[in-house]
Design an enzyme around this catalytic site. Sequence first.
Site, mmCIF file in Angstrom:
data_model
loop_
_atom_site.group_PDB
_atom_site.id
_atom_site.type_symbol
_atom_site.label_atom_id
_atom_site.label_comp_id
_atom_site.label_asym_id
_atom_site.label_seq_id
_atom_site.Cartn_x
_atom_site.Cartn_y
_atom_site.Cartn_z
ATOM 1 C CD GLU A 71 -2.780 -1.548 2.311
ATOM 2 O OE1 GLU A 71 -2.896 -0.661 3.171
ATOM 3 O OE2 GLU A 71 -3.339 -2.655 2.377
ATOM 4 C CG HIS A 199 -4.410 0.537 6.010
ATOM 5 N ND1 HIS A 199 -3.974 -0.753 6.034
ATOM 6 C CD2 HIS A 199 -4.260 1.009 7.273
ATOM 7 C CE1 HIS A 199 -3.574 -1.067 7.263
ATOM 8 N NE2 HIS A 199 -3.743 -0.011 8.037
ATOM 9 C CD GLU A 273 -8.531 0.685 3.798
ATOM 10 O OE1 GLU A 273 -7.601 0.618 2.969
ATOM 11 O OE2 GLU A 273 -8.771 -0.205 4.638
#
Length: 310
Positions: A71, A199, A273
């Site tokens: 990531e 993330h 995210e």
Amino acid sequence: LGSYGGFFTMTQLHNILDQMRVLYPNLVTAKTSIGTTVEGRPIYMLKISDNPDIDEPESELFLNAVHHAREPMSLSQLIYFMWHVLESYGTDPEITTLLNSTEMYIVPMVNPDGYQQNLNTNPNGGGMWRKNRKNNGNGTFGVDINRNYGFQWGYDNTGSSPTTSSDTYRGPSAFSEPETQAVRNFCNAHDFVASMDFHSFGNYCIYPYGYATTNSNPELPLFQQMGAYLTAENGFVYGNAVQTVNYTANGAGDDWKYGEQTTKNKIYSFTPEVGASTDGFYPAQSRIIPLCESTLQMNRKILKLSSKFA
Ligand code: 0X9
Ligand code: ZN
């Protein structure tokens, strides 16, 4: 942009962290290690504040990225935000006030072993290693360090795996890994009021708890308010972890930061995210700057939010 499909190589990251200190010695500490990984790499931390080398009685914010090796966007946008803050001090009144009244602690890469593994196997990006590089002793490698924290670790035996080859292997015991131990010890040695664990991907901003479908977060309305505030500009979908990503996950860092420390210094923790689902883990090079921009206001706001807590 770096030379790893546009992302940073390990050497580039280290040079950037050193360069920040060279250019802004009055705003950022030199990089220091908060622990050593399975393969012996340092886990670096920098602090950004006015008088960075002095521990002042100010609200403390904790930002970290790359629990998951594949990531890299989580790292790029964090470096972008760090430069933004450093360059804005003295000209942007809001950032100036915020750095004068808060201390930002940043661990840009919690899992350097996993990141280096992807660099080794896919030097142009695309490597899909997720976990750390623990030798599990049976021919398999890696613990998912976002399943290894000691809050409801292994709860109900769902949401993390006991199988060593699994991508969500939780490890032999809670905090069995040097990476999670380093974060735990670092948090325990500080008094963080808020935290973001970056993330990718999905354009979410999620918050505890993620370990069970029955949500026992006692401050859900407050989290809802903070989620709406943080995502007002980027439109990230915010919500409780289980409802937002639709699966349970136990032993995650965000749950531990908020849950385990409620009696000491509860940390309001969020897990952004970064990136749309079409971006995937390795967004096209042309998408990297736009995605860094997509989190900028949200990141400014978590700093602003932490300044509000005594
Ligand atoms: O599953 C994870 O660890 C995170 N998603 S990812 O696709 N980057 O792996 C989300 C963690 C959210 N937090 C909790 N479920 N507690
Ligand atoms: Zn992740």
